[in-house]
Scaffold this active site. Structure first.
Site, PDB file in Angstrom:
ATOM      1  N   GLY A   1      -8.613 -58.530  45.374  1.00  0.00           N
ATOM      2  CA  GLY A   1      -8.991 -59.725  46.124  1.00  0.00           C
ATOM      3  C   GLY A   1     -10.502 -59.788  46.270  1.00  0.00           C
ATOM      4  O   GLY A   1     -11.245 -59.351  45.383  1.00  0.00           O
ATOM      5  N   CYS A   2     -10.956 -60.306  47.381  1.00  0.00           N
ATOM      6  CA  CYS A   2     -12.390 -60.409  47.642  1.00  0.00           C
ATOM      7  C   CYS A   2     -13.056 -59.045  47.522  1.00  0.00           C
ATOM      8  O   CYS A   2     -12.645 -58.080  48.162  1.00  0.00           O
ATOM      9  CB  CYS A   2     -12.612 -60.974  49.044  1.00  0.00           C
ATOM     10  N   PHE A   3     -14.091 -58.957  46.701  1.00  0.00           N
ATOM     11  CA  PHE A   3     -14.696 -57.643  46.468  1.00  0.00           C
ATOM     12  C   PHE A   3     -15.455 -57.099  47.665  1.00  0.00           C
ATOM     13  O   PHE A   3     -15.734 -55.912  47.736  1.00  0.00           O
ATOM     14  CB  PHE A   3     -15.567 -57.609  45.211  1.00  0.00           C
ATOM     15  N   TRP A   4     -15.776 -57.942  48.660  1.00  0.00           N
ATOM     16  CA  TRP A   4     -16.476 -57.427  49.842  1.00  0.00           C
ATOM     17  C   TRP A   4     -15.677 -56.327  50.528  1.00  0.00           C
ATOM     18  O   TRP A   4     -16.214 -55.281  50.894  1.00  0.00           O
ATOM     19  CB  TRP A   4     -16.731 -58.554  50.837  1.00  0.00           C
TER      20      TRP A   4
ATOM     21  N   TYR B   1     -15.911 -63.728  57.920  1.00  0.00           N
ATOM     22  CA  TYR B   1     -14.945 -63.199  56.959  1.00  0.00           C
ATOM     23  C   TYR B   1     -14.831 -61.685  57.096  1.00  0.00           C
ATOM     24  O   TYR B   1     -13.729 -61.128  57.064  1.00  0.00           O
ATOM     25  CB  TYR B   1     -15.361 -63.580  55.542  1.00  0.00           C
TER      26      TYR B   1
END
Length: 226
Positions: free
Chosen positions: A53-56, A199
């Site tokens: 998913g979101c790499f953060w 986020y």
């Protein structure tokens, strides 16, 4: 559905709410079992690629994992020309958001990284989405870069599918290693640099907290910056 659009202007990071995301339940934390097959990668630093998913959030978790010397956000697959955040997040390229992890197998083995990944980073029952993010570029994938990693990943995935820990079928796949392109500078160490970002607070800080709670012996309080 896109994540919050990001722009880099005048040397500073600016955010815009071009897409207001509705509230979703956070991913369920499931403590994955210890791997039946332990990785044997010898000595020296190794690398592995994870799409979650979101790499953060993926980067944040592994940057707080002992033995990890580097966690770089980036794009896997596709072309170099299209390895651009605006293009990738629009869903028109063949890239997947990933994190390239460099680690010392004497401190943390690949199978332990897999255990962390399935426990606190992803919901392996979701296809082409994680958390609030939708699209094939947010798919969860294991991307081994060696024969040993592939054997361990296949063994562990089979083990998880037999575990019955998840209510739905596991759909996370093992994909062949292709070219990895590092993401833009402002994405690197994003969670550490922007701890109050909405986020991060909503989706990624809980993952790091779960890492600390479930795997205290592998948790590192200091964020390993690139």
């Amino acid at each position: 559905m896109k994540r919050l659009a990001l722009l880099l202007a005048a040397g500073a990071l600016a955010t815009t709410t071009a897409c207001q995301q509705p509230a979703f339940a956070a991913e369920k934390v499931v403590e994955a079992p210890v791997a039946a097959r332990k990785a044997n990668e010898g000595t020296g630093l190794k690398t592995a690629i994870f799409a979650g998913g979101c790499f953060w959030g993926v980067e944040a978790v592994f940057s707080h994992t002992k033995g990890v010397t580097s966690a770089v956000s980036g794009y896997h697959g596709g072309t170099k020309r299209q390895a651009d955040y605006k293009l990738v997040s629009s869903g028109v390229t063949d890239h997947v958001e990933t994190v390239k992890v460099t680690y010392d197998p004497k401190v943390v083995r690949y199978d332990q990284l897999l255990q962390i990944f399935f426990s606190v980073v992803i919901d392996p029952t979701l296809k082409n989405r994680q958390g609030p993010d939708r699209g094939a570029h947010y798919n969860a994938e294991l991307i081994p870069v060696s024969a040993e990693q592939r054997r361990v990943a296949a063994s562990y995935l089979a083990q998880l599918k037999k575990s019955g820990l998840w209510d739905k079928p596991i759909v996370t796949s093992i994909e062949p290693a292709r070219t990895f392109y590092a993401a833009e500078t402002y994405h690197q160490d994003f969670a550490d640099k922007n701890p109050r970002h909405g986020y991060i607070v909503r989706w990624d800080a809980p993952k790091v907290a779960a890492l600390k709670r479930l795997y205290p012996s592998l948790y590192r309080a200091e964020f390993r910056r690139n």
